[in-house]
Design a protein around this motif. Structure first.
Motif, PDB file in Angstrom:
ATOM      1  N   HIS A  52       1.258 -35.529 -18.493  1.00 39.81           N
ATOM      2  CA  HIS A  52       1.353 -36.349 -19.748  1.00 39.81           C
ATOM      3  C   HIS A  52       2.652 -36.524 -20.004  1.00 39.81           C
ATOM      4  N   ALA A  54       5.537 -35.699 -22.815  1.00 38.94           N
ATOM      5  CA  ALA A  54       5.967 -36.366 -24.283  1.00 38.94           C
ATOM      6  C   ALA A  54       7.006 -37.174 -24.900  1.00 38.94           C
ATOM      7  N   VAL A  74      -3.663 -26.415 -14.678  1.00 40.54           N
ATOM      8  CA  VAL A  74      -2.377 -26.328 -16.341  1.00 40.54           C
ATOM      9  C   VAL A  74      -1.385 -25.810 -16.118  1.00 40.54           C
ATOM     10  N   ARG A  75      -0.290 -26.237 -16.084  1.00 47.13           N
ATOM     11  CA  ARG A  75       0.817 -26.030 -17.143  1.00 47.13           C
ATOM     12  C   ARG A  75       2.071 -26.646 -18.014  1.00 47.13           C
ATOM     13  N   GLN A  76       2.519 -26.177 -18.097  1.00 51.83           N
ATOM     14  CA  GLN A  76       3.185 -26.750 -19.452  1.00 51.83           C
ATOM     15  C   GLN A  76       5.259 -26.926 -18.831  1.00 51.83           C
ATOM     16  N   LEU A  77       5.539 -27.712 -18.963  1.00 49.72           N
ATOM     17  CA  LEU A  77       6.541 -28.030 -18.535  1.00 49.72           C
ATOM     18  C   LEU A  77       7.875 -28.342 -19.249  1.00 49.72           C
ATOM     19  N   VAL A  78       8.772 -27.366 -18.671  1.00 51.89           N
ATOM     20  CA  VAL A  78      10.034 -26.689 -20.920  1.00 51.89           C
ATOM     21  C   VAL A  78      10.780 -26.866 -19.638  1.00 51.89           C
ATOM     22  N   ASN A  88       9.753 -28.320 -24.913  1.00 53.21           N
ATOM     23  CA  ASN A  88       8.507 -28.821 -23.845  1.00 53.21           C
ATOM     24  C   ASN A  88       8.753 -30.107 -23.849  1.00 53.21           C
ATOM     25  N   GLY A  90       6.680 -32.206 -21.235  1.00 60.43           N
ATOM     26  CA  GLY A  90       5.145 -32.343 -20.290  1.00 60.43           C
ATOM     27  C   GLY A  90       3.842 -31.699 -20.541  1.00 60.43           C
ATOM     28  N   THR A  91       2.876 -31.694 -19.780  1.00 58.73           N
ATOM     29  CA  THR A  91       1.726 -30.720 -19.366  1.00 58.73           C
ATOM     30  C   THR A  91       1.548 -31.713 -18.523  1.00 58.73           C
ATOM     31  N   GLU A  93      -1.486 -31.117 -14.934  1.00 62.10           N
ATOM     32  CA  GLU A  93      -2.873 -30.395 -14.222  1.00 62.10           C
ATOM     33  C   GLU A  93      -2.566 -31.067 -12.699  1.00 62.10           C
TER      34      GLU A  93
END
Length: 354
Positions: A52, A54, A74-78, A88, A90-91, A93
């Motif tokens: 996803h 952002a 699942v992990r958040q991308l920073v 942040n 995106g996300t 998976e």
């Protein structure tokens, strides 16, 4: 031990995929992100990737998601902008293949050993001696092979120093298959590490590759002297090409620009696609400043030469920022300085002061 190796490999795949995708998400570049996701599917352990963005609000998918018992990773991308600010972007998976080849082979071996051990309890003393000669010794050799492989798995050439009877039985075949499997896994991991450092669109190195090359260049400059240069190039008027002619035209411009830059550097210099429409030239520390200035102006003129796309003439401009290094600097500081000078060059050119 096989499960541990598998978990380490899956963690490596997840980290490599996340690092490669952060900058395209920061640049709002769905095309580059999709290409990276597609390339990551070459790893047999990954069945599907969902992302996803952002920035654009879009959701990108590559591969298929299996309806298994294990949920996707699942992990958040920073994104770190270098000024202690995190964003942040995106996300991610990742759906991993549920059972690895290594685990499957290990489970089959355990089942086989359980059956043979049960049968051994019913044998006579003579049969027990035969069992020791035919089964136990190959099994012991197999365990030694595993132990040696764990110790030597960082060695690209692995040779088990074990004396094994040359017999055509099942355990000897498993030992050979295990060794071949470990070599295949090591080779695939090396290939994946290389792919994680290559921009799939242009074939140039990416941000990960730049960090490695820049650290090495700083070490050489400090050791041998001289002055090197980090040259940041941003393509002006690139977005209208994507908007009017489509992303295929934009990809074509980036690929041609990459070839043009490669044609203007020495074999020991490095060309990187930083992300989006930004490129970096890493010029090693053995060139005089006036030579570099002449080279940069020649490169700028070459990048700005019109190119033909489907019968239409397409032109971009190039804003350039240059920071020099002698080996005592930090890579992030050099890139920040080059970015500031590139932005100043862009503003001056727009104002007609170039």
């Amino acid at each position: 031990m096989a499960r541990m190796e598998q978990n380490q490999r899956l963690q490596f795949l997840s980290d490599a995929c996340a690092k490669a995708l952060v900058k395209p998400l920061w640049d709002c570049d769905d095309t580059a992100a999709q290409a990276i996701m597609n390339s990551m599917l070459h790893a047999k352990d990954i069945s599907g990737i969902r992302l996803h963005n952002a920035c654009t609000g879009s959701t990108l998918t590559s591969g298929v998601f299996l309806d298994g018992d294990t949920p996707p990773h699942v992990r958040q991308l920073v994104y770190d902008d270098g000024t202690e600010h995190d964003f942040n972007v995106g996300t991610l998976e990742i759906d991993f293949t549920p059972v690895s080849i290594i685990q499957s082979a290990t489970d089959s071996l355990r089942a086989y050993l359980f059956i043979t051990t049960t049968m051994a309890l019913c044998l006579t003393v003579v049969a027990l001696l035969t069992f020791r000669r035919l089964i136990s010794r190959p099994l012991e050799a197999f365990q030694q092979l595993i132990d040696k492989r764990d110790i030597s798995r960082n060695n690209p050439v692995f040779a088990a120093e074990i004396s094994i009877n040359h017999r055509n039985d099942e355990l000897s075949g498993v030992i050979k298959a295990y060794d071949e499997l470990m070599e295949t896994v090591a080779r695939q991991q090396a290939e994946l590490e290389q792919q994680a450092r290559i921009d799939p669109l242009t074939g140039l190195g990416n941000r990960l590759k730049l960090a490695e090359c820049l650290d090495a260049a700083l070490d050489r400059a400090k050791r041998y002297g001289g002055e090197g240069y980090v040259v940041l190039i941003d393509l002006d008027d690139f977005k209208p090409i994507n908007d009017t002619l489509g992303h295929a035209a934009g990809d074509f411009v980036l690929q041609v620009t990459a070839r043009r830059l490669l044609s203007q550097v020495r074999s020991h210099d490095t060309v990187i696609r930083l992300g989006g429409d930004e490129f970096v030239l890493l010029i090693e520390a053995n060139a005089l400043p006036r030579d570099v200035n002449t080279k940069i102006e020649r490169i700028r003129a070459l990048v700005e030469e019109p190119l033909a796309y489907e019968g239409k003439s397409v032109t971009v401009k190039a804003s350039v920022g240059v920071s020099a290094f002698s080996g005592n600097e930090k890579g992030d500081e050099l890139l920040t300085r080059a970015d500031q000078l590139m932005y100043a060059d862009k503003c001056a050119r727009k104002a007609g002061r170039d």
